[in-house]
Design a protein around this motif. Structure first.
Motif, PDB file in Angstrom:
ATOM      1  N   ALA A 396       0.832  -1.207   0.000  1.00 10.82           N
ATOM      2  CA  ALA A 396       0.000   0.000   0.000  1.00 10.82           C
ATOM      3  C   ALA A 396       0.873   1.266   0.000  1.00 10.82           C
ATOM      4  O   ALA A 396       0.576   2.234  -0.713  1.00 10.82           O
ATOM      5  CB  ALA A 396      -0.942  -0.010   1.196  1.00 10.82           C
ATOM      6  N   LEU A 397       1.956   1.237   0.793  1.00 11.63           N
ATOM      7  CA  LEU A 397       2.866   2.390   0.808  1.00 11.63           C
ATOM      8  C   LEU A 397       3.497   2.611  -0.559  1.00 11.63           C
ATOM      9  O   LEU A 397       3.570   3.755  -1.047  1.00 11.63           O
ATOM     10  CB  LEU A 397       3.964   2.180   1.859  1.00 11.63           C
ATOM     11  CG  LEU A 397       3.615   2.344   3.338  1.00 11.63           C
ATOM     12  CD1 LEU A 397       4.862   2.134   4.180  1.00 11.63           C
ATOM     13  CD2 LEU A 397       3.011   3.721   3.620  1.00 11.63           C
ATOM     14  N   ARG A 398       3.934   1.540  -1.180  1.00 14.84           N
ATOM     15  CA  ARG A 398       4.597   1.664  -2.490  1.00 14.84           C
ATOM     16  C   ARG A 398       3.636   2.147  -3.577  1.00 14.84           C
ATOM     17  O   ARG A 398       4.061   2.719  -4.582  1.00 14.84           O
ATOM     18  CB  ARG A 398       5.222   0.323  -2.900  1.00 14.84           C
ATOM     19  CG  ARG A 398       6.442  -0.067  -2.070  1.00 14.84           C
ATOM     20  CD  ARG A 398       7.241  -1.168  -2.747  1.00 14.84           C
ATOM     21  NE  ARG A 398       6.509  -2.410  -2.850  1.00 14.84           N
ATOM     22  CZ  ARG A 398       6.516  -3.368  -1.916  1.00 14.84           C
ATOM     23  NH1 ARG A 398       7.218  -3.208  -0.798  1.00 14.84           N
ATOM     24  NH2 ARG A 398       5.833  -4.483  -2.092  1.00 14.84           N
ATOM     25  N   SER A 399       2.336   1.938  -3.355  1.00  9.58           N
ATOM     26  CA  SER A 399       1.345   2.403  -4.339  1.00  9.58           C
ATOM     27  C   SER A 399       1.081   3.894  -4.223  1.00  9.58           C
ATOM     28  O   SER A 399       0.364   4.471  -5.041  1.00  9.58           O
ATOM     29  CB  SER A 399       0.035   1.631  -4.162  1.00  9.58           C
ATOM     30  OG  SER A 399      -0.687   2.114  -3.030  1.00  9.58           O
ATOM     31  N   GLY A 400       1.641   4.519  -3.188  1.00  4.85           N
ATOM     32  CA  GLY A 400       1.463   5.952  -3.008  1.00  4.85           C
ATOM     33  C   GLY A 400       0.587   6.345  -1.845  1.00  4.85           C
ATOM     34  O   GLY A 400       0.355   7.540  -1.616  1.00  4.85           O
ATOM     35  N   MET A 401       0.104   5.375  -1.105  1.00  4.77           N
ATOM     36  CA  MET A 401      -0.738   5.689   0.042  1.00  4.77           C
ATOM     37  C   MET A 401       0.101   6.229   1.194  1.00  4.77           C
ATOM     38  O   MET A 401       1.289   5.905   1.326  1.00  4.77           O
ATOM     39  CB  MET A 401      -1.501   4.451   0.501  1.00  4.77           C
ATOM     40  CG  MET A 401      -2.595   4.025  -0.456  1.00  4.77           C
ATOM     41  SD  MET A 401      -3.613   2.692   0.240  1.00  4.77           S
ATOM     42  CE  MET A 401      -4.933   2.632  -0.976  1.00  4.77           C
ATOM     43  N   SER A 402      -0.527   7.027   2.042  1.00  2.00           N
ATOM     44  CA  SER A 402       0.150   7.530   3.234  1.00  2.00           C
ATOM     45  C   SER A 402       0.252   6.417   4.266  1.00  2.00           C
ATOM     46  O   SER A 402      -0.416   5.379   4.152  1.00  2.00           O
ATOM     47  CB  SER A 402      -0.637   8.695   3.836  1.00  2.00           C
ATOM     48  OG  SER A 402      -1.880   8.237   4.362  1.00  2.00           O
ATOM     49  N   LYS A 403       1.073   6.611   5.292  1.00  2.00           N
ATOM     50  CA  LYS A 403       1.197   5.616   6.358  1.00  2.00           C
ATOM     51  C   LYS A 403      -0.145   5.401   7.050  1.00  2.00           C
ATOM     52  O   LYS A 403      -0.483   4.272   7.431  1.00  2.00           O
ATOM     53  CB  LYS A 403       2.251   6.059   7.368  1.00  2.00           C
ATOM     54  CG  LYS A 403       3.678   5.992   6.853  1.00  2.00           C
ATOM     55  CD  LYS A 403       4.684   6.372   7.939  1.00  2.00           C
ATOM     56  CE  LYS A 403       6.112   6.248   7.419  1.00  2.00           C
ATOM     57  NZ  LYS A 403       7.111   6.609   8.459  1.00  2.00           N
ATOM     58  N   GLU A 404      -0.908   6.474   7.216  1.00  2.00           N
ATOM     59  CA  GLU A 404      -2.205   6.364   7.880  1.00  2.00           C
ATOM     60  C   GLU A 404      -3.172   5.537   7.041  1.00  2.00           C
ATOM     61  O   GLU A 404      -3.895   4.678   7.562  1.00  2.00           O
ATOM     62  CB  GLU A 404      -2.798   7.759   8.144  1.00  2.00           C
ATOM     63  CG  GLU A 404      -2.062   8.575   9.184  1.00  2.00           C
ATOM     64  CD  GLU A 404      -0.746   9.148   8.671  1.00  2.00           C
ATOM     65  OE1 GLU A 404      -0.527   9.186   7.425  1.00  2.00           O
ATOM     66  OE2 GLU A 404       0.078   9.566   9.509  1.00  2.00           O
ATOM     67  N   GLN A 405      -3.182   5.782   5.734  1.00  2.00           N
ATOM     68  CA  GLN A 405      -4.064   5.020   4.847  1.00  2.00           C
ATOM     69  C   GLN A 405      -3.653   3.548   4.795  1.00  2.00           C
ATOM     70  O   GLN A 405      -4.505   2.650   4.847  1.00  2.00           O
ATOM     71  CB  GLN A 405      -4.033   5.622   3.441  1.00  2.00           C
ATOM     72  CG  GLN A 405      -4.701   6.976   3.314  1.00  2.00           C
ATOM     73  CD  GLN A 405      -4.455   7.602   1.951  1.00  2.00           C
ATOM     74  OE1 GLN A 405      -3.331   7.551   1.412  1.00  2.00           O
ATOM     75  NE2 GLN A 405      -5.495   8.197   1.373  1.00  2.00           N
TER      76      GLN A 405
END
Length: 556
Positions: A396-405
């Motif tokens: 999810a992080l590598r896809s561009g999401m924030s840490k919270e998301q």
């Protein structure tokens, strides 16, 4: 279909590490299970499926077995296991163990010997292949992310296969010696007094021996290894051999972890001539899963997809045999959170969900804590234990999401939600242990726990007891076990309804699975209301006035 001893039973899955700790080391144990057998018997449980307790380094929480003939000391001893089997038999209860034979642990004696001599006898117990100029033999992606291939220590171009973690090397089922050793081990456990097995990841045992690349399905250039079973043939030969050698002689109950079995071959998998007694009905409870990653999944479970998958599944299974019905297990988020919007969580939504599942055709499997309404907890990243969850967080992080998301998505779908300690009381650590639990306890344990719910007639725990007693009652046991299931009100928004028919009997379940009141025009006259989750049902003329999450079972 021949009637079997397990058809009219209720099953319950125990995740032993999180069930009950009696020696205060923060880890559940076999004595903890023995201690709670009377609780389970009182609930109405007949069959216990216990997740792995074999000796293991616990890289994947016991699904990496280093000795199939030993109990891991964290759970107790073989004498404890024999005592558990004996105590269960005294209560007319049956024990199923997890059978994990697609792979073993990298610490297993066989693999250790294979790594010492990859081209020798024990090297042939696994899939060890030459690479492509130092690169992996194929582009297959493991279930936990990354390549399925790991270099053999000391070799630049020799790799071993692991469909899961690198510490879980796949066993070579093409090797007759390996199969014989597996069968010998299974029969040893059956002779010890088991009643059968839940069979883990079994669809992966047949490989594509051409070792061909798959079409890449991600930016890493890899493709998911779970696509391989659809490409290959011949797995039935292995499964039938195992059945005839290990299960038929003992009249064992076998529950296969076989996902997405096509309708035309379903009779080969379950029923009188099937490889297994039954398989889990994954399609309905996995209706929310879209794509390969958590971030593509729906949340919560889409009602229409769940209902449609349930009815489709019931239709194709009807002639073949029985499936095992679940709303949660150790590999999924909590059903109370997945199926029910957070703002709707409560007695009526939980009891509606329970009634829908337990009145369906098939063998009901409860998961520990389901009967008290255990739900997902709120997570911090450093609290995650599950390899899959950690991998999905980083995807999810590598896809561009924030840490919270990324944390929000991982927290919803994490398998760790199902592995938090069982909530026995409002005491420290939910009464699970007097030591520090291996996994954080859900913060809601002071409100959701066995001790308090046992005292309250209107609790979800006592509702489950009444519901199970209803299913097992002399009057309704046959129809709820063997009766046909026919969908009703399929176009009605958030109405889950079906009939059950057997011989001269008929039952009709109607459930308003929503937070809104609804009017339902009854299609026929019914004799009695035989089960409800509200104190009173209202019918005006021919209209059933349904309250939020009201569930009614009529007899005809």
């Amino acid at each position: 279909m021949n009637k079997k001893w397990w058809h009219n039973k209720i099953a319950y899955q125990i995740y032993p590490k999180s069930f009950m700790d009696t020696n205060n080391d923060g880890i559940g144990d076999i004595q903890g299970i023995i201690n709670k057998l009377d609780y389970l018997k009182d609930l109405g449980i007949d069959i216990l499926w216990i997740s792995p307790m074999y000796q293991s380094p616990m890289v994947d929480n016991g699904y990496d077995i280093s000795d199939y003939y030993a109990i891991d000391p964290m759970f107790g001893s073989m004498d404890d296991m024999k005592q558990l089997i004996a105590e269960a038999k005294k209560r007319d209860m049956y024990i199923l163990m997890d059978l994990v034979v697609n792979h073993c642990s990298s610490e297993h004696e066989w693999f250790q010997k294979a790594m010492q001599d990859p081209d020798g006898e024990y090297g042939a117990y696994f899939y060890i292949k030459d690479g492509k100029n130092g690169q992996p033999p194929t582009n297959w992606r493991s279930y936990f992310g990354g390549s399925v291939w790991e270099k053999v220590p000391g070799y630049d171009n020799k790799f071993y296969l692991h469909s899961f973690a690198k510490e879980q090397p796949d066993l070579n089922w093409e090797n007759e010696v390996v199969r014989e050793k597996i069968y010998e081990m299974i029969c040893w456990w059956m002779d010890l007094g088991l009643s059968g097995f839940r069979i883990d990841a079994i669809m992966n045992i047949k490989k594509d021996l051409t070792w061909s690349d798959l079409k890449p399905d991600g930016p890493d250039g890899l493709a998911d290894v779970y696509k391989i079973p659809d490409k290959v043939t011949g797995i039935g030969d292995f499964l039938m051999e195992m059945k005839q050698r290990c299960f038929e002689p003992y009249d064992a109950l076998t529950v296969g972890e076989a996902m997405f079995v096509k309708e035309d071959i379903l009779p080969r998998f379950i029923g009188d001539e099937g490889y297994f007694s039954t398989i889990f009905a994954f399609e309905p409870c996995h209706a929310y899963r879209k794509g390969n990653n958590y971030m593509n999944y729906d949340w919560p479970q889409p009602f229409d997809k769940w209902r449609d998958e349930t009815f489709h599944n019931q239709k194709i299974v009807e002639k073949a045999g029985f499936e095992a019905n679940i709303i949660e297990n150790h590999d999924q988020p909590r059903g109370a959170s997945l199926f029910i919007p957070e703002e709707d969580y409560g007695f009526y939504s939980l009891s509606a969900l329970a009634t829908i599942i337990l009145c369906e055709r098939g063998l009901p499997f409860l998961y520990q804590g389901q009967e008290i309404g255990m739900s997902n907890r709120r997570w911090k990243y450093d609290e995650f234990n599950d390899l899959e969850t950690i991998n999905q967080y980083h995807i999810a992080l590598r896809s561009g999401m924030s840490k919270e998301q990324a944390l929000d998505i991982a927290g919803h779908h994490s398998r760790d939600n199902a592995r938090t300690p069982m909530q026995w009381s409002s005491e420290d650590n939910a009464g699970f242990s007097k030591g520090k639990p291996w996994m954080p306890v859900n913060e809601n344990y002071k409100m959701v726990n066995v001790a308090d719910e046992e005292k309250e007639y209107g609790s979800i725990l006592n509702f489950y007891k009444r519901l199970i007693a209803f299913r097992k009652s002399e009057e309704y046991n046959e129809i709820l076990t063997y009766g046909d299931l026919k969908p009703m009100y399929e176009k009605k928004d958030h109405i889950f309804s079906y009939s059950r028919s057997y011989k001269e009997q008929k039952l009709v379940l109607i459930c308003n699975f929503s937070s809104e009141e609804k009017d339902i025009e009854l299609l026929e006259d019914y004799e009695n209301v035989v089960f409800v989750n509200y104190e009173q049902t209202t019918v005006i003329g021919n209209t059933l006035k349904m309250k939020p999450y009201e569930c009614v079972v009529y007899s005809k």
